[in-house]
Design an enzyme around this catalytic site. Sequence first.
Site, PDB file in Angstrom:
ATOM      1  N   ARG A 102       8.886   2.505  11.425  1.00 59.87           N
ATOM      2  CA  ARG A 102       9.952   2.053  10.524  1.00 59.87           C
ATOM      3  C   ARG A 102      11.226   1.718  11.294  1.00 59.87           C
ATOM      4  O   ARG A 102      11.837   2.575  11.932  1.00 59.87           O
ATOM      5  CB  ARG A 102      10.205   3.087   9.419  1.00 59.87           C
ATOM      6  CG  ARG A 102      10.722   4.422   9.899  1.00 59.87           C
ATOM      7  CD  ARG A 102      10.667   5.478   8.805  1.00 59.87           C
ATOM      8  NE  ARG A 102       9.282   5.833   8.514  1.00 59.87           N
ATOM      9  CZ  ARG A 102       8.881   7.025   8.067  1.00 59.87           C
ATOM     10  NH1 ARG A 102       9.747   7.976   7.838  1.00 59.87           N
ATOM     11  NH2 ARG A 102       7.608   7.265   7.836  1.00 59.87           N
ATOM     12  N   ARG A 127      -0.918  12.611  10.250  1.00 57.19           N
ATOM     13  CA  ARG A 127       0.374  13.205  10.640  1.00 57.19           C
ATOM     14  C   ARG A 127       0.683  14.429   9.791  1.00 57.19           C
ATOM     15  O   ARG A 127       0.446  14.416   8.588  1.00 57.19           O
ATOM     16  CB  ARG A 127       1.512  12.187  10.473  1.00 57.19           C
ATOM     17  CG  ARG A 127       1.468  11.146  11.541  1.00 57.19           C
ATOM     18  CD  ARG A 127       2.656  10.212  11.522  1.00 57.19           C
ATOM     19  NE  ARG A 127       2.522   9.321  12.669  1.00 57.19           N
ATOM     20  CZ  ARG A 127       2.846   8.042  12.671  1.00 57.19           C
ATOM     21  NH1 ARG A 127       3.363   7.479  11.600  1.00 57.19           N
ATOM     22  NH2 ARG A 127       2.682   7.320  13.756  1.00 57.19           N
ATOM     23  N   SER A 142       6.259   6.949  13.052  1.00 54.40           N
ATOM     24  CA  SER A 142       6.285   5.700  12.282  1.00 54.40           C
ATOM     25  C   SER A 142       7.051   4.586  12.982  1.00 54.40           C
ATOM     26  O   SER A 142       8.007   4.825  13.719  1.00 54.40           O
ATOM     27  CB  SER A 142       6.954   5.978  10.934  1.00 54.40           C
ATOM     28  OG  SER A 142       7.543   4.818  10.407  1.00 54.40           O
ATOM     29  N   ASP A 156       0.796  -1.232   0.000  1.00 54.63           N
ATOM     30  CA  ASP A 156       0.000   0.000   0.000  1.00 54.63           C
ATOM     31  C   ASP A 156       0.834   1.291   0.000  1.00 54.63           C
ATOM     32  O   ASP A 156       0.383   2.331  -0.441  1.00 54.63           O
ATOM     33  CB  ASP A 156      -0.946   0.025   1.216  1.00 54.63           C
ATOM     34  CG  ASP A 156      -0.237  -0.295   2.535  1.00 54.63           C
ATOM     35  OD1 ASP A 156       1.005  -0.405   2.537  1.00 54.63           O
ATOM     36  OD2 ASP A 156      -0.919  -0.444   3.563  1.00 54.63           O
ATOM     37  N   HIS A 157       2.070   1.230   0.467  1.00 56.59           N
ATOM     38  CA  HIS A 157       2.883   2.446   0.577  1.00 56.59           C
ATOM     39  C   HIS A 157       3.670   2.740  -0.702  1.00 56.59           C
ATOM     40  O   HIS A 157       3.597   3.819  -1.255  1.00 56.59           O
ATOM     41  CB  HIS A 157       3.890   2.316   1.724  1.00 56.59           C
ATOM     42  CG  HIS A 157       3.307   2.435   3.093  1.00 56.59           C
ATOM     43  ND1 HIS A 157       2.411   1.540   3.601  1.00 56.59           N
ATOM     44  CD2 HIS A 157       3.506   3.348   4.079  1.00 56.59           C
ATOM     45  CE1 HIS A 157       2.076   1.897   4.840  1.00 56.59           C
ATOM     46  NE2 HIS A 157       2.730   2.994   5.157  1.00 56.59           N
ATOM     47  N   ASP A 184       3.402  -1.414  11.451  1.00 49.86           N
ATOM     48  CA  ASP A 184       3.038  -0.042  11.113  1.00 49.86           C
ATOM     49  C   ASP A 184       2.422   0.573  12.363  1.00 49.86           C
ATOM     50  O   ASP A 184       1.644  -0.081  13.068  1.00 49.86           O
ATOM     51  CB  ASP A 184       2.031  -0.037   9.956  1.00 49.86           C
ATOM     52  CG  ASP A 184       1.827   1.356   9.403  1.00 49.86           C
ATOM     53  OD1 ASP A 184       2.374   1.656   8.334  1.00 49.86           O
ATOM     54  OD2 ASP A 184       1.123   2.157  10.050  1.00 49.86           O
TER      55      ASP A 184
HETATM   56  C1  MIC Z   1       3.500   6.321   8.552  1.00 50.02           C
HETATM   57  O1  MIC Z   1       2.313   6.619   8.577  1.00 50.02           O
HETATM   58  O2  MIC Z   1       4.401   7.032   9.011  1.00 50.02           O
HETATM   59  C2  MIC Z   1       3.890   4.992   7.922  1.00 50.02           C
HETATM   60  C3  MIC Z   1       4.599   5.287   6.655  1.00 50.02           C
HETATM   61  O3  MIC Z   1       2.748   4.246   7.632  1.00 50.02           O
HETATM   62  C4  MIC Z   1       4.785   4.245   8.910  1.00 50.02           C
HETATM   63  C5  MIC Z   1       5.363   3.009   8.380  1.00 50.02           C
HETATM   64  C6  MIC Z   1       6.558   3.203   7.508  1.00 50.02           C
HETATM   65  O4  MIC Z   1       7.361   4.099   7.748  1.00 50.02           O
HETATM   66  O5  MIC Z   1       6.705   2.406   6.573  1.00 50.02           O
HETATM   67  C7  MIC Z   1       4.094   3.928  10.241  1.00 50.02           C
HETATM   68  O6  MIC Z   1       3.128   4.534  10.587  1.00 50.02           O
HETATM   69  O7  MIC Z   1       4.592   3.056  10.971  1.00 50.02           O
HETATM   70 FE1  SF4 Z   2      -0.354   4.863   5.028  1.00 56.61          FE
HETATM   71 FE2  SF4 Z   2       0.795   5.465   7.367  1.00 56.61          FE
HETATM   72 FE3  SF4 Z   2      -0.580   7.287   5.986  1.00 56.61          FE
HETATM   73 FE4  SF4 Z   2      -1.859   5.315   7.120  1.00 56.61          FE
HETATM   74  S1  SF4 Z   2      -0.687   6.890   8.151  1.00 56.61           S
HETATM   75  S2  SF4 Z   2      -2.196   6.075   5.056  1.00 56.61           S
HETATM   76  S3  SF4 Z   2      -0.425   3.632   6.881  1.00 56.61           S
HETATM   77  S4  SF4 Z   2       1.322   6.300   5.358  1.00 56.61           S
END
Ligand code: MIC
Ligand code: SF4
Length: 647
Positions: free
Chosen positions: A539, A380, A537, A64-65, A119
């Site tokens: 990550r 975010r 995140s 999805d990313h 995630d």
């Molecule tokens: C986000 O919303 O910051 C992400 C991208 O979904 C991350 C995961 C990632 O960095 O791949 C998260 O929320 O953990």
């Molecule tokens: Fe994707 Fe993270 Fe954004 Fe949700 S918050 S849509 S999982 S990048």
Amino acid sequence: MGKSVVEKILESHLVYGDLKEGSLIGVRVDQVYTQDATGTMTWLEFEAIGLDQVKVPTAVSYVDHNMLQSNFMNADDHLFLKTSAARFGAYFSRPGNGICHQVHLERFAAPGRIALGTDSHTPTGGGIGMIAIGVGGLEAASVMAGMPFEFTMPKIVKIHLTGKLRRPYVTAMDVILTLLKMLTVKGGIGKIFEYGGPGVKDLSVTERATITNMGAELGATTSVFPSDENTRRFLNAQGRQHQWIELEADEDAGYYEIVELDLSEIEPMIAQPHSPDNVVAVKDIKGIKVDQVCIGSCTNSSYKIMKTVASILKDKVVHEDITLFINPGSKQVYEMLAKDGAIKDMISAGARILESACGPCIGMGGAPGSGQVSLRSYNRNFKGRSGTKDAFVYLASPVVCALSAINGKLVDPFESNIKIDDIPEPNEFSINDNMIIPPKKDKEIKIIKGPNIKEVPVKEPLEEKISAEVLLKLGDNITTDDILPAGTQVLPYRSNIPMISTFTFKNIDETFYERAFNAKSKGGGIIVGGENYGQGSSREHAAIAPMYLGIKAVIAKSFARIHRANLINFGIIPLLFADPHDYEKIEQGDILEIKNLIEGVRYNQRYEVKNLTKDFVFYVNSNLNSKEKDLILEGGLLPYVRKKVLG
Ligand code: MIC
Ligand code: SF4
């Protein structure tokens, strides 16, 4: 004393430990899911552990990313994930099927279960009465390898809801923004939020999921709602009625704290740049000019809310100064909106409809122009996350977003004369799992790795002494987006640590990579942070890349949960200032020396740090639990699990 929902679920999954706040517990996990940007590492790690099959009842690999596919890398990752899922026994949710949290809620999440996801927004599942926790990839891999999930029992805080939302003007998004205003991004650290009280029945499962989704922004371990008639209705409508169980807290359950919230008093709220807790009422800043609006993401993508947005856009046109992006969270929602004409209303108003994926939320396209204002129904708004360093990102409900898209400026729904339909939850969702490939569990399947997919680096066991330079001194609330940015340039390297490490701290200090690289041969580096270091995140790259660059320790005033675990999992010792005032005395470039590390970890976990540059001494603590001690001593979770699982 009676039990809370959290205690009931944890107790039924307890492998060891005591459900007492602060004690170490191990629980059996029912479901583990990964997404592509964190999933490539997770599945590489699972492979490195050396098992043939996942050992949890349900594992799902989502894509999805990383969906832009501007070259071969993302497509190669997708194929790697597909072949790993088939090989190791996970479901594979194909690209196009939607954002992991939304799809998981629709098709897999169930009350009373425990799920882990790689995630930070995994707590979305709390909306259905499940304990759903975001973890780093290696943690997920070790649980898929059969280890219990181990964590320190958080404090359980009850959010006691009364009243009813003033729909359609006020939405679930306003509930969580109100809580963020009250409690801040640090307010949930070490806590689980359990919702209860008479107001719960006013909220549908998808509204609850919006609230638990953004519980991540409070820093909470997770958030959870009871499972009641609304939960039963949702599961029925998803054709999964057999998975319903009733789950309510006992009348006399005890909580660490109770927060009162009257839903009828909530008003439309908005988070201002650059933090989700910088919240004010929309009416206080109404009229600000907006350049871009984005609606969707894993936070606000239910059919109900998307259909509400369509009702606002119907027969209108997006203001000529605005670009409106819409990314519906799942194929299910997309399909339903297409079937009933809602997509037509969106397109006709001039919305730019994106595929079901994270998209602009993680800077994968849709970046605003220089210095522009972007209004998003996402979760975010950290500086630079949109892909534009000097953009100003605000977070508000899809209703506020849609009204503002038409008006060209921020609108308070109570003052708008546009008709908004109050859409009910559907009695039946469109169920079509044709994009989910069931597990094949076929040992003959070859895992296909493109040239950008590199092995996971592993650290050496802990050394006796660190003598290293403070490469960066940072303030409070540093995010993992600050440590390792996402976006179109960086995300494709999620399966290539040597490459992705070149972007470490790039948005904060362009010279970091080079300085860290030079310091590596001279004893490595140390990072100094303030409160809530590593929020955001999950990550694990924000730990692996620094480890790869020779970072030996992070000294901070406090750490965010997932990042702290990731640091330990990759052998970087997280240290806390014994006296936070010492933070002030350190400067970037100072050389710090910490001796007797191994003994310190084994015994009193207090360490003397000599600032060799400024010639003074201060103390730090490590607060590691017994397992974390082993991990730090061994150099991380990978060598540890390998030993445990394979003997
Ligand atoms: C986000 O919303 O910051 C992400 C991208 O979904 C991350 C995961 C990632 O960095 O791949 C998260 O929320 O953990
Ligand atoms: Fe994707 Fe993270 Fe954004 Fe949700 S918050 S849509 S999982 S990048």
